[in-house]
Every structure is written in structure tokens, then in C-alpha cells.
Design a protein around this motif. Structure first.
Motif, short mmCIF file in Angstrom:
data_model
loop_
_atom_site.label_atom_id
_atom_site.label_comp_id
_atom_site.label_asym_id
_atom_site.label_seq_id
_atom_site.Cartn_x
_atom_site.Cartn_y
_atom_site.Cartn_z
N ASN A 1 1.16 7.44 -6.49
CA ASN A 1 -0.23 7.11 -6.84
C ASN A 1 -0.54 7.51 -8.28
N GLY A 2 -0.01 8.63 -8.72
CA GLY A 2 -0.25 9.08 -10.09
C GLY A 2 0.33 8.11 -11.11
N LEU A 3 1.53 7.60 -10.82
CA LEU A 3 2.14 6.63 -11.73
C LEU A 3 1.33 5.34 -11.79
N LEU A 4 0.89 4.88 -10.63
CA LEU A 4 0.10 3.64 -10.59
C LEU A 4 -1.24 3.80 -11.28
N ALA A 5 -1.84 4.99 -11.15
CA ALA A 5 -3.13 5.23 -11.79
C ALA A 5 -3.01 5.25 -13.30
N ALA A 6 -1.82 5.59 -13.81
CA ALA A 6 -1.63 5.69 -15.25
C ALA A 6 -1.45 4.34 -15.93
N GLY A 7 -1.24 3.28 -15.13
CA GLY A 7 -1.07 1.96 -15.73
C GLY A 7 0.14 1.25 -15.16
N PRO A 8 0.47 0.08 -15.68
CA PRO A 8 1.62 -0.67 -15.18
C PRO A 8 2.92 0.15 -15.25
N PRO B 1 0.84 -1.21 0.00
CA PRO B 1 0.00 0.00 0.00
C PRO B 1 0.87 1.26 0.00
N THR B 2 0.50 2.24 -0.79
CA THR B 2 1.33 3.45 -0.88
C THR B 2 1.27 4.30 0.38
N ASP B 3 0.25 4.08 1.22
CA ASP B 3 0.20 4.88 2.45
C ASP B 3 1.19 4.40 3.50
N THR B 4 1.98 3.35 3.18
CA THR B 4 3.06 2.93 4.07
C THR B 4 4.35 3.71 3.81
N LEU B 5 4.36 4.53 2.76
CA LEU B 5 5.57 5.27 2.41
C LEU B 5 5.94 6.24 3.54
N ALA B 6 7.17 6.12 4.02
CA ALA B 6 7.61 6.93 5.16
C ALA B 6 9.10 7.21 5.04
N GLY B 7 9.60 8.04 5.95
CA GLY B 7 11.02 8.34 6.00
C GLY B 7 11.70 7.54 7.10
N HIS B 8 13.00 7.38 6.98
CA HIS B 8 13.77 6.66 7.98
C HIS B 8 13.51 7.22 9.38
N ARG B 9 13.44 8.53 9.52
CA ARG B 9 13.27 9.15 10.82
C ARG B 9 11.95 8.77 11.50
N ASP B 10 10.97 8.33 10.70
CA ASP B 10 9.69 7.93 11.28
C ASP B 10 9.80 6.65 12.10
#
Length: 268
Positions: free
Chosen positions: A238-245, A203-212
Motif C-alpha cells: 500500500n505504501g508503494l502504491l500511495a507513492a505513485g506509479p 485489491p491489496t487486501d487479497t494478499l495471502a499465503g499459500h497455506r491460507d
């Protein structure tokens, strides 16, 4: 014998002659009148010339300007191309379930330094820390070039207090407490994360920084972290994924070596 009666013109004929004379005079009078109206009076001043209307040159319609789009690389330069040492035996298998971004915490300066800097990082990680390989899975330089590092199916490493197991790790070359991340570098990182999200179902909402995950670091640097905290980097993914593979393929051999040579020459 009676004398012949004197000849008298027929009254109707006389009327017709009279009518013709009247019509003739009317025609002459009318013709003269038209001639006088159409002829120029020599004593009258000449009428002023009509005003000259200057034609305006045609102008092309103003079109709205579109800011240039910075392209991101969809090619991974394989390990051999940037001069990686072989990985050491071992490593812990994993299936990535989240995505984390790092910086190298070393100012890059000119992007021509990127391949040699990767070799330095790998030597430091293997020889000083004793790790099997360079700590991360993919690297992105200032111009958005993407480099193959450790296999994503192996857990990364860290010298800080967090467990990187299950993390897909992308490192952006540079120190973003001192430098600003470029659009090309952000877009390259977005491609790397979009590919991982697609490949492993992360899931893209897991994207975080090391400091987190670790209180003892500012990684990935203040400037880069603003793109995490604002949601900008996730939106790009998300924009890249929405555009296709997302097609992210590795190149090796002479083609990849030529690409790295171009980077070191400042051409890519």
C-alpha cells in the motif's frame, strides 16, 4: 586748583579679580583631587586579576538518526538472463484477481545460489511434474532481485490441494520454516505485488499465503507468514502504491546477463 582725586579701583573690577582667584583655587583643588583618586597608592596591595573564563568549544547539534532504508529492485531480470528453458506449449489463460505468496521450501543459503536454484526448480516442475513451466510468475531472492518466471496471464501450478486460477504468484527463494526472510526480500516482494495490483487492478487486501488456501502445506514458511498475518507485507504494498506509479520493467540481453553474473559473484 583742586588736587586730582586718588585713583580707586572700580569695585566691580575688584570683585571680578576676587572671583577669578576663587575659581582658580577651585580648579587647582579639583584637579589635585582627581589626580590623587586616579593615581595608584604604592602602599596598597595590587588588586587581584579578573577570573579567566574558558570558552567552551562549539559542538554540533545532535541530529536524530534515521535507520537505513533497504532499497528494493524495480527491475525484472528476464528469463534468458537466468538461463530458463523455453516454456512448453499449453497453459490456461487467466486475469489475476488476487495475490498469493509462496516459498520454495528449499534452504537457499548464500544468495549467489539463487539463479542456479531457479534452473533446478524449473527442471523439477517441467520434468517431474510435467507442467508447462516453473509454477510461479515472479521470484525474489534474498537480496531483493526480481526474476521473470511464467507469464502472469497464464494460471500457475501447484502440487497441493488448491486451485491457483486467478492468483498472481510470487515465490520467495528459501525455506522460511528454517530461514529468516530479509528486509530486501520483503521489499522486493512488495514491489512485485504493487506492480501486479496496479497492472491488473487487484485489491491489496487479497494478499495471502499459500497455506491460507491449502491445509496440507506450511508454505510460505513460518517466518515469512508472520509478515502476512500481521499485515506488514500488505502495508508495504500500500505504501508503494500511495507513492505513485510502480515502475517495474524487464531487462534482457547483456545488461541482464551482467546483473545475473554479479549476483552469482556476490556483488548484487
Amino acid at each position: 586748583m583742586d588736587a586730582s582725586p586718588a585713583f580707586r579701583p572700580d569695585s566691580r573690577l575688584e570683585l571680578s579679580r576676587r572671583r577669578l582667584l576663587q575659581l582658580g583655587g577651585l580648579i587647582v583643588a579639583t584637579t589635585g583631587a582627581c589626580s590623587k583618586e586616579s593615581a595608584a597608592d604604592p602602599t596598597s596591595p595590587a588588586p587581584p586579576p579578573p577570573p579567566v573564563v574558558k570558552a567552551r568549544p562549539l559542538q554540533a547539534p545532535t541530529m536524530p538518526t534515521t535507520p537505513p532504508v533497504v532499497p528494493a529492485s524495480h527491475v525484472v531480470l528476464c528469463r534468458d538472463a537466468w538461463g530458463a528453458n523455453p516454456p512448453r506449449p499449453g497453459g490456461t489463460p487467466q486475469t489475476p484477481v488476487r495475490m498469493t505468496i509462496h516459498h520454495t521450501a528449499v534452504a537457499l543459503g548464500d544468495n549467489t545460489n539463487a539463479p542456479s536454484r531457479l534452473r533446478q526448480h524449473q527442471r523439477y516442475h517441467q520434468d517431474t511434474h510435467g507442467w508447462i513451466d516453473i509454477a510461479y510468475h515472479l521470484s525474489v531472492d534474498r537480496n531483493g532481485n526480481i526474476y521473470e518466471l511464467r507469464k502472469p496471464e497464464l494460471v500457475g501450478d501447484t502440487a497441493t490441494s488448491y486451485n491457483p486460477s486467478g492468483h498472481f504468484l510470487v515465490v520467495c527463494e528459501g525455506n522460511f520454516d528454517e530461514e529468516q526472510v530479509t528486509e530486501a526480500q520483503l521489499n522486493g516482494a512488495a514491489v512485485a505485488f504493487a506492480w501486479a495490483a496496479q497492472r491488473f487492478g487487484i485489491p491489496t487486501d487479497t494478499l495471502a499465503g499459500h497455506r491460507d488456501f491449502s491445509p496440507d502445506t506450511t508454505c510460505p514458511g513460518a517466518d515469512l507468514y508472520t509478515h502476512i498475518a500481521s499485515g506488514d507485507l500488505q502495508n508495504r504494498v500500500n505504501g508503494l502504491l500511495a507513492a505513485g506509479p510502480v515502475d517495474l520493467h524487464s531487462i534482457c540481453g547483456p545488461e541482464a546477463s551482467a546483473a545475473v553474473a554479479d549476483i552469482e559473484a556476490g556483488l548484487r
